[in-house]
Design a protein around this motif. Structure first.
Motif, PDB file in Angstrom:
ATOM      1  N   PHE A 180      -3.351   1.906  10.612  1.00  0.00           N
ATOM      2  CA  PHE A 180      -3.387   0.565  11.178  1.00  0.00           C
ATOM      3  C   PHE A 180      -4.181   0.623  12.476  1.00  0.00           C
ATOM      4  CE2 PHE A 180       0.567   1.047   8.810  1.00  0.00           C
ATOM      5  CZ  PHE A 180       0.452   0.006   7.896  1.00  0.00           C
ATOM      6  N   LEU A 181      -4.861  -0.443  12.809  1.00  0.00           N
ATOM      7  CA  LEU A 181      -5.671  -0.502  14.020  1.00  0.00           C
ATOM      8  C   LEU A 181      -4.834  -0.119  15.239  1.00  0.00           C
ATOM      9  CD1 LEU A 181      -8.476  -1.219  15.079  1.00  0.00           C
ATOM     10  CD2 LEU A 181      -7.652  -3.539  15.436  1.00  0.00           C
ATOM     11  N   GLY A 182      -5.288   0.872  15.970  1.00  0.00           N
ATOM     12  CA  GLY A 182      -4.609   1.283  17.194  1.00  0.00           C
ATOM     13  C   GLY A 182      -3.436   2.224  16.990  1.00  0.00           C
ATOM     14  N   THR A 183      -3.260   2.738  15.762  1.00  0.00           N
ATOM     15  CA  THR A 183      -2.137   3.645  15.498  1.00  0.00           C
ATOM     16  C   THR A 183      -2.641   4.919  14.832  1.00  0.00           C
ATOM     17  OG1 THR A 183      -1.663   2.828  13.268  1.00  0.00           O
ATOM     18  CG2 THR A 183      -0.581   1.674  15.094  1.00  0.00           C
ATOM     19  N   ASP A 184      -1.771   5.920  14.848  1.00  0.00           N
ATOM     20  CA  ASP A 184      -2.072   7.151  14.120  1.00  0.00           C
ATOM     21  C   ASP A 184      -1.850   6.921  12.629  1.00  0.00           C
ATOM     22  OD1 ASP A 184      -2.597   8.530  16.476  1.00  0.00           O
ATOM     23  OD2 ASP A 184      -0.514   9.169  16.695  1.00  0.00           O
ATOM     24  N   ARG A 185      -2.414   7.787  11.837  1.00  0.00           N
ATOM     25  CA  ARG A 185      -2.292   7.735  10.377  1.00  0.00           C
ATOM     26  C   ARG A 185      -0.835   7.967   9.961  1.00  0.00           C
ATOM     27  NH1 ARG A 185      -5.889  10.772   6.080  1.00  0.00           N
ATOM     28  NH2 ARG A 185      -4.286  11.737   4.825  1.00  0.00           N
ATOM     29  N   ILE A 186      -0.370   7.180   9.015  1.00  0.00           N
ATOM     30  CA  ILE A 186       0.957   7.329   8.427  1.00  0.00           C
ATOM     31  C   ILE A 186       0.768   7.655   6.952  1.00  0.00           C
ATOM     32  CG2 ILE A 186       3.142   6.202   7.837  1.00  0.00           C
ATOM     33  CD1 ILE A 186       2.923   6.437  10.805  1.00  0.00           C
ATOM     34  N   GLU A 187       1.397   8.729   6.503  1.00  0.00           N
ATOM     35  CA  GLU A 187       1.364   9.073   5.087  1.00  0.00           C
ATOM     36  C   GLU A 187       2.725   8.767   4.474  1.00  0.00           C
ATOM     37  OE1 GLU A 187      -1.026  12.545   3.632  1.00  0.00           O
ATOM     38  OE2 GLU A 187      -0.608  13.222   5.688  1.00  0.00           O
ATOM     39  N   VAL A 188       2.717   8.492   3.183  1.00  0.00           N
ATOM     40  CA  VAL A 188       3.955   8.342   2.422  1.00  0.00           C
ATOM     41  C   VAL A 188       3.870   9.307   1.254  1.00  0.00           C
ATOM     42  CG1 VAL A 188       5.465   6.791   1.152  1.00  0.00           C
ATOM     43  CG2 VAL A 188       4.165   5.910   3.098  1.00  0.00           C
ATOM     44  N   LEU A 189       4.846  10.196   1.172  1.00  0.00           N
ATOM     45  CA  LEU A 189       4.899  11.202   0.112  1.00  0.00           C
ATOM     46  C   LEU A 189       5.906  10.754  -0.941  1.00  0.00           C
ATOM     47  CD1 LEU A 189       3.797  12.630   2.687  1.00  0.00           C
ATOM     48  CD2 LEU A 189       4.853  14.700   1.850  1.00  0.00           C
ATOM     49  N   ARG A 190       5.582  10.986  -2.208  1.00  0.00           N
ATOM     50  CA  ARG A 190       6.490  10.634  -3.297  1.00  0.00           C
ATOM     51  C   ARG A 190       7.026  11.910  -3.941  1.00  0.00           C
ATOM     52  NH1 ARG A 190       4.172   7.666  -8.456  1.00  0.00           N
ATOM     53  NH2 ARG A 190       3.526   9.797  -8.877  1.00  0.00           N
ATOM     54  N   PHE A 191       8.339  11.954  -4.104  1.00  0.00           N
ATOM     55  CA  PHE A 191       9.014  13.080  -4.734  1.00  0.00           C
ATOM     56  C   PHE A 191       9.805  12.550  -5.923  1.00  0.00           C
ATOM     57  CE2 PHE A 191       8.602  13.871  -0.226  1.00  0.00           C
ATOM     58  CZ  PHE A 191       8.184  15.186  -0.131  1.00  0.00           C
ATOM     59  N   VAL A 192       9.718  13.205  -7.057  1.00  0.00           N
ATOM     60  CA  VAL A 192      10.474  12.795  -8.236  1.00  0.00           C
ATOM     61  C   VAL A 192      11.553  13.839  -8.493  1.00  0.00           C
ATOM     62  CG1 VAL A 192      10.375  12.254 -10.691  1.00  0.00           C
ATOM     63  CG2 VAL A 192       8.478  11.603  -9.191  1.00  0.00           C
TER      64      VAL A 192
ATOM     65  N   ASP B 295       6.149   2.089  -6.642  1.00  0.00           N
ATOM     66  CA  ASP B 295       5.045   2.724  -5.914  1.00  0.00           C
ATOM     67  C   ASP B 295       4.326   1.723  -5.006  1.00  0.00           C
ATOM     68  OD1 ASP B 295       5.560   5.216  -6.939  1.00  0.00           O
ATOM     69  OD2 ASP B 295       3.896   5.203  -8.371  1.00  0.00           O
ATOM     70  N   LYS B 296       4.495   0.438  -5.263  1.00  0.00           N
ATOM     71  CA  LYS B 296       3.905  -0.588  -4.398  1.00  0.00           C
ATOM     72  C   LYS B 296       4.613  -0.631  -3.047  1.00  0.00           C
ATOM     73  CE  LYS B 296       1.076  -2.284  -7.530  1.00  0.00           C
ATOM     74  NZ  LYS B 296      -0.292  -1.939  -7.588  1.00  0.00           N
ATOM     75  N   ALA B 297       5.717   0.111  -2.889  1.00  0.00           N
ATOM     76  CA  ALA B 297       6.435   0.162  -1.616  1.00  0.00           C
ATOM     77  C   ALA B 297       5.740   1.062  -0.600  1.00  0.00           C
ATOM     78  CB  ALA B 297       7.871   0.648  -1.830  1.00  0.00           C
ATOM     79  N   LEU B 298       4.687   1.765  -1.004  1.00  0.00           N
ATOM     80  CA  LEU B 298       4.024   2.698  -0.100  1.00  0.00           C
ATOM     81  C   LEU B 298       3.504   2.007   1.160  1.00  0.00           C
ATOM     82  CD1 LEU B 298       2.071   4.897  -2.679  1.00  0.00           C
ATOM     83  CD2 LEU B 298       4.248   5.394  -1.577  1.00  0.00           C
ATOM     84  N   ARG B 299       2.824   0.904   0.996  1.00  0.00           N
ATOM     85  CA  ARG B 299       2.285   0.200   2.175  1.00  0.00           C
ATOM     86  C   ARG B 299       3.402  -0.387   3.038  1.00  0.00           C
ATOM     87  NH1 ARG B 299      -2.015  -1.360   4.767  1.00  0.00           N
ATOM     88  NH2 ARG B 299      -2.149  -3.393   5.748  1.00  0.00           N
ATOM     89  N   PRO B 300       4.381  -1.101   2.472  1.00  0.00           N
ATOM     90  CA  PRO B 300       5.479  -1.589   3.326  1.00  0.00           C
ATOM     91  C   PRO B 300       6.201  -0.462   4.075  1.00  0.00           C
ATOM     92  CG  PRO B 300       5.523  -2.746   1.234  1.00  0.00           C
ATOM     93  CD  PRO B 300       4.482  -1.664   1.105  1.00  0.00           C
ATOM     94  N   LEU B 301       6.368   0.692   3.432  1.00  0.00           N
ATOM     95  CA  LEU B 301       7.007   1.822   4.124  1.00  0.00           C
ATOM     96  C   LEU B 301       6.145   2.303   5.284  1.00  0.00           C
ATOM     97  CD1 LEU B 301       8.495   3.939   1.210  1.00  0.00           C
ATOM     98  CD2 LEU B 301       9.740   2.690   2.968  1.00  0.00           C
ATOM     99  N   ALA B 302       4.834   2.356   5.078  1.00  0.00           N
ATOM    100  CA  ALA B 302       3.940   2.749   6.164  1.00  0.00           C
ATOM    101  C   ALA B 302       3.997   1.737   7.306  1.00  0.00           C
ATOM    102  CB  ALA B 302       2.510   2.898   5.647  1.00  0.00           C
ATOM    103  N   VAL B 303       4.098   0.453   6.973  1.00  0.00           N
ATOM    104  CA  VAL B 303       4.235  -0.590   8.001  1.00  0.00           C
ATOM    105  C   VAL B 303       5.503  -0.350   8.821  1.00  0.00           C
ATOM    106  CG1 VAL B 303       4.690  -3.057   8.360  1.00  0.00           C
ATOM    107  CG2 VAL B 303       2.890  -2.331   6.778  1.00  0.00           C
ATOM    108  N   LEU B 304       6.612  -0.070   8.145  1.00  0.00           N
ATOM    109  CA  LEU B 304       7.867   0.190   8.852  1.00  0.00           C
ATOM    110  C   LEU B 304       7.753   1.433   9.725  1.00  0.00           C
ATOM    111  CD1 LEU B 304      10.473  -0.590   6.041  1.00  0.00           C
ATOM    112  CD2 LEU B 304       9.733  -2.076   7.928  1.00  0.00           C
ATOM    113  N   ALA B 305       7.101   2.483   9.212  1.00  0.00           N
ATOM    114  CA  ALA B 305       6.954   3.722   9.975  1.00  0.00           C
ATOM    115  C   ALA B 305       6.042   3.540  11.185  1.00  0.00           C
ATOM    116  CB  ALA B 305       6.427   4.835   9.071  1.00  0.00           C
ATOM    117  N   ALA B 306       5.119   2.595  11.116  1.00  0.00           N
ATOM    118  CA  ALA B 306       4.219   2.332  12.241  1.00  0.00           C
ATOM    119  C   ALA B 306       4.837   1.402  13.277  1.00  0.00           C
ATOM    120  CB  ALA B 306       2.902   1.739  11.729  1.00  0.00           C
ATOM    121  N   SER B 307       5.954   0.777  12.963  1.00  0.00           N
ATOM    122  CA  SER B 307       6.537  -0.219  13.875  1.00  0.00           C
ATOM    123  C   SER B 307       6.855   0.313  15.274  1.00  0.00           C
ATOM    124  CB  SER B 307       7.757  -0.903  13.240  1.00  0.00           C
ATOM    125  OG  SER B 307       8.773   0.025  12.982  1.00  0.00           O
ATOM    126  N   PRO B 308       7.280   1.580  15.444  1.00  0.00           N
ATOM    127  CA  PRO B 308       7.467   2.050  16.824  1.00  0.00           C
ATOM    128  C   PRO B 308       6.171   2.048  17.637  1.00  0.00           C
ATOM    129  CG  PRO B 308       8.684   3.452  15.322  1.00  0.00           C
ATOM    130  CD  PRO B 308       7.814   2.550  14.487  1.00  0.00           C
TER     131      PRO B 308
END
Length: 194
Positions: free
Chosen positions: A27-39, A86-99
């Protein structure tokens, strides 16, 4: 920062196994956020990687401490094959970037809302942050850094989120427990709230 994230990823791998997919969002002005998937059998777990690179800062503080302060990553567990989670990847990244973006401290008992469904066809647009230490143990870092907590996310319907604002997260969790709610069911309906 890189060293912290390498340790965090190693902790996730030791607790959850090898990720079978990963996605990155910046996201603009933030560090990269990754989301890993484990089955794991019939459960899919999504874990963020990047939120813990910097400590979360008190939004009222005049200056953010670059070393001390709470650190966390987010973990979402859902039943596999019932919805396109799997469409939750972006919303999870948004939540992780919120701080970084909003200057909030994400802690157990908090509600986080993405303002849109977490994945297609769901009524969940927010989550309750649960207590750490169950699925993935806290990761201790060298002093003076705080440990990294791996915070489980429990999806909430709009009605549950509204009820939680009035009665609190603990009461909502007790209601889920009393009704035998399967919190991993990506298609579940709201628990009875009257």
């Amino acid at each position: 920062m890189v060293e912290v994230l390498a340790l965090v990823e190693a902790r996730l791998r030791s607790a959850l196994g090898e990720p079978d997919a990963r996605a990155a969002v910046t996201f603009l002005g933030t560090d990269r956020i990754e989301v890993l998937r484990f089955v794991d059998g019939d459960v899919v777990r999504y874990a963020t990687l990047g939120m813990s690179a910097h400590p979360m800062a008190d939004p009222t503080a005049a200056l953010a401490d670059p070393v001390k302060g709470p650190r966390a990553e987010l973990v979402l567990s859902v039943r596999a094959g019932l919805a396109d989670t799997d469409k939750a990847l972006r919303p999870l990244a948004v939540l992780a970037a919120s701080p970084q973006v909003e200057g909030v401290i994400v802690a157990p008992g908090a509600s986080l809302d993405v303002g849109e469904p977490l994945w297609p066809g769901t009524s969940f647009s927010s989550v309750l942050v649960a207590e750490p230490g169950g699925l993935v143990e806290d990761l201790d870092l060298d002093e003076p850094m705080d440990p990294v907590h791996f915070l489980p996310l429990l999806p909430m319907t709009a009605n549950e989120a509204a009820w939680k604002r009035v009665h609190g997260g603990q009461e909502l969790q007790e209601r889920w427990l009393a009704h035998g709610t399967d919190l991993r069911d990506p298609l579940r309906r709201s628990v009875t709230l009257n």
